[in-house]
Design an enzyme around this catalytic site. Structure first.
Site: not given
Ligand code: GDP
Ligand code: IMO
Ligand code: MG
Length: 427
Positions: A41, A222
Site C-alpha cells: 500500500h 487486495q
Molecule cells: P493499494 O495496494 O491499493 O494501496 O495500491 P498500490 O499502492 O499498490 O498501487 C497504487 C499506485 O498508484 C501507487 O504507486 C500509488 O502511489 C499510485 N497512485 C495512487 N493514486 C494515484 C493517482 O490518482 N494518480 C497516480 N498517477 N498515481 C496514483
Molecule cells: P494490495 O493490497 C494486487 C494477487 C497476486 C496473485 C494472487 C494470489 O497491494 O492491493 P497471493 O500472494 O495472495 O497468493 O497471490 O493475488 N495479489 C495482489 N494483486 N495487489 C495485491 O495487494 C495483491 N495481493 C495478492 O498477484 O495473482
Molecule cells: Mg498494492
C-alpha cells in the site's frame, strides 16, 4: 458512530493506501482486516514515497491507533523490517501499533510451500506473490496455525517444530529443494523483536472503542475480484477481501458497519494469472502501463492493463454494499482521444450485463461504449470544479451505470492530489 470500511473493488492496487492516509485525520483507529505481506500500500506526502505491507496506512498520522487485526497473516521478518523503516523516519510505532493476539504467523516453511505449490502448478500457476499467504491460511482453517498470542508461551518452539515437521513432509512430497537453516535465524530474531510490541485482544479493544463512540476505519487489502469466495477462483488470494472480511478480520458485528468506501482505478489492472475480460494487448495497454507506472509495488512485476469493466465493478459494489465510490488515477487517462468502458459482455453469443461464473477469455468478450477523452493534465487540480467536461461526463456515466456516487477523484499519487466532491455534485 459506525465502523467504516475501505476496500478495493478490482484486482488490488487500486490506491487503498493513499486514500486511507488521506482519510485518517477523521478516525481514531485504523484496522487492517485481512491479507498479509502480499499487499503493498503506497503513500506519498512531502516528497516521501512509502510502501506498507502489513501495517495499516494510518501510521503516519499523530493521533490514530493502528491495529493489525486477527484476520491478517504476519511474516515477522517483513513486519519488523517495516517497523524499523518507520522508526528511522521518526514514527512512534511502539505506541501507535497494536497486534491482535489472534493474527496468524507466516513461517519460513509457508513461503517454501507457496513456491512448491506454484512450481507444481506449472502453466496453471496463480501468479502468487510467494509470501506464504495461501499455506498460512490453509493452516489456519486446518487448525494447525501459530498465532501472535503463542509467541510468548513457553512451548512456542515445540509448536513451531511440530508444524515444521508437517511442512517438511509436504515439501518432500513436492520434491522441493530448500535450505531451512538459512531462513530460520532471521525469523526467530524477528519473533524476539515482535515480543516487545503491544499485543491486544483486538476484538475487545475495537468493540470498547466503538462503545466509546470512537471513529474506526477498517482497511482492506487486495481487491474484491481476488476474494476467495467471489473472485475469479482459483486465481484469487486466500482470504475474504470483501466487506464481510472486516467483520471476521476485526471482530466487528455486521450491524456495526457504516459507510463502505469502494476504491477503483479509472481503468483496470491485474497482476498474476487469471481472467481479465477487458485486458489490452496493444499499444493502448502499454501506454496505460507506462503512464500509470503499473508495476507491482511488492514484486515489481508489470501489471496487466485494460479499460474499466462495469459489469465487474457492479458485481463488486453489490457484494460489498458500497455506499461511496472513489475513483483513482484519473490523471493517467488524460491524452486519450477516446476512452472505452465495458458495459456488457458477449457471453456464448448472448449480450449480458453481469459477471458470469465462467469468465475465461474464450467464453466472454467485452462490449464497449466509447466516451470522449480529455487532454488537460489533471495533476495540478485543486478542486472538482476545475475538472474538464469530458471527465465530468466519464464520472456521471459511471455513477449512472453503477448507481453509487463517486465522492473522491484522485489525480496523482500525493495526498494533496485528491479532489473531494461535494454532495450536490453527486448523482
Ligand atoms: P493499494 O495496494 O491499493 O494501496 O495500491 P498500490 O499502492 O499498490 O498501487 C497504487 C499506485 O498508484 C501507487 O504507486 C500509488 O502511489 C499510485 N497512485 C495512487 N493514486 C494515484 C493517482 O490518482 N494518480 C497516480 N498517477 N498515481 C496514483
Ligand atoms: P494490495 O493490497 C494486487 C494477487 C497476486 C496473485 C494472487 C494470489 O497491494 O492491493 P497471493 O500472494 O495472495 O497468493 O497471490 O493475488 N495479489 C495482489 N494483486 N495487489 C495485491 O495487494 C495483491 N495481493 C495478492 O498477484 O495473482
Ligand atoms: Mg498494492
Amino acid at each position: 458512530m459506525k465502523v467504516d470500511v475501505l476496500l478495493g473493488l478490482q484486482w488490488g492496487d487500486e490506491g487503498k493506501g493513499k486514500i486511507v492516509d488521506v482519510l485518517t485525520p477523521k478516525y481514531d483507529i485504523i484496522g487492517r482486516f485481512q491479507g498479509g505481506p502480499n499487499a503493498g500500500h503506497t503513500l506519498e506526502f512531502n516528497g516521501i514515497k512509502h510502501v506498507l505491507r502489513t501495517i495499516p496506512s494510518g501510521i503516519f498520522h499523530e493521533k490514530a491507533v493502528n491495529i493489525i487485526g486477527n484476520g491478517v497473516v504476519i511474516d515477522p521478518v517483513v513486519l519488523i523490517a517495516e517497523i524499523e523503516a518507520l522508526i528511522k523516519m521518526g514514527v512512534d510505532v511502539r505506541s501507535k501499533l497494536l497486534l491482535s493476539t489472534k493474527a496468524h504467523l507466516i513461517l519460513p516453511t509457508h513461503r517454501l510451500l507457496d513456491a512448491a505449490s506454484e512450481a507444481a502448478k506449472g502453466k496453471e500457476k496463480i501468479g502468487s506473490t510467494l509470501k506464504g499467504i495461501g499455506p498460512t491460511y490453509m493452516d489456519k482453517t486446518g487448525r494447525n496455525g501459530l498465532r501472535i498470542g503463542d509467541i510468548k508461551t513457553p512451548n512456542f518452539k515445540e509448536k513451531y517444530n511440530a508444524l515444521v515437521e508437517k511442512h517438511k513432509q509436504l515439501l518432500n512430497f513436492h520434491n522441493f529443494q530448500y535450505n531451512l537453516e538459512e531462513l530460520e535465524p532471521e525469523w526467530f530474531k524477528a519473533i524476539e523483536a515482535l515480543k516487545t510490541f503491544q499485543q491486544i485482544e483486538s476484538e475487545h479493544y475495537i468493540n470498547e472503542a466503538f462503545n466509546d463512540n470512537k471513529a474506526i476505519l477498517a482497511e482492506g487489502a487486495q481487491g474484491s475480484l481476488l476474494d476467495i469466495d467471489f473472485g475469479s477462483y482459483p486465481f484469487v488470494t486466500s482470504s475474504n477481501t470483501i466487506c464481510a472480511g472486516a467483520c471476521t478480520g476485526l471482530g466487528i458485528a455486521p450491524n456495526r458497519i457504516g459507510k463502505v468506501f469502494g476504491i477503483f482505478k479509472a481503468y483496470c489492472t491485474r497482476v498474476g494469472s487469471g481472467p481479465f475480460p477487458t485486458e489490452l494487448f496493444d499499444e493502448t495497454g502499454d501506454k496505460i502501463r507506462n503512464k500509470g507506472r503499473e508495476f507491482g509495488s511488492v514484486t515489481g512485476r508489470p501489471r496487466r492493463t485494460g479499460w474499466l469493466d462495469l459489469p465487474a465493478l457492479k458485481y463488486a459494489v453489490m457484494i460489498n454494499g458500497v455506499t461511496e465510490l472513489m475513483m483513482m488515477k484519473a490523471d493517467i487517462l488524460s491524452g486519450f482521444e477516446t476512452i472505452q468502458v465495458c458495459t456488457h459482455y458477449n457471453y456464448k453469443g448472448e449480450k449480458i450485463d453481469y459477471l458470469p461464473y465462467d469468465c475465461a477469455p474464450e467464453m466472454l468478450s467485452p462490449i464497449y461504449t466509447n466516451l470522449k477523452g480529455w487532454n488537460q493534465d489533471l495533476t495540478g487540480l485543486h478542486s472538482p470544479e476545475q475538472m474538464p467536461e469530458a471527465l465530468n461526463e466519464y464520472i456521471s456515466f459511471i455513477e449512472r451505470e453503477v448507481g453509487v456516487p463517486i465522492s473522491i477523484v484522485s489525480v496523482g499519487p500525493d495526498r494533496t492530489q485528491t479532489l473531494m466532491r461535494k454532495k450536490k455534485e453527486l448523482v
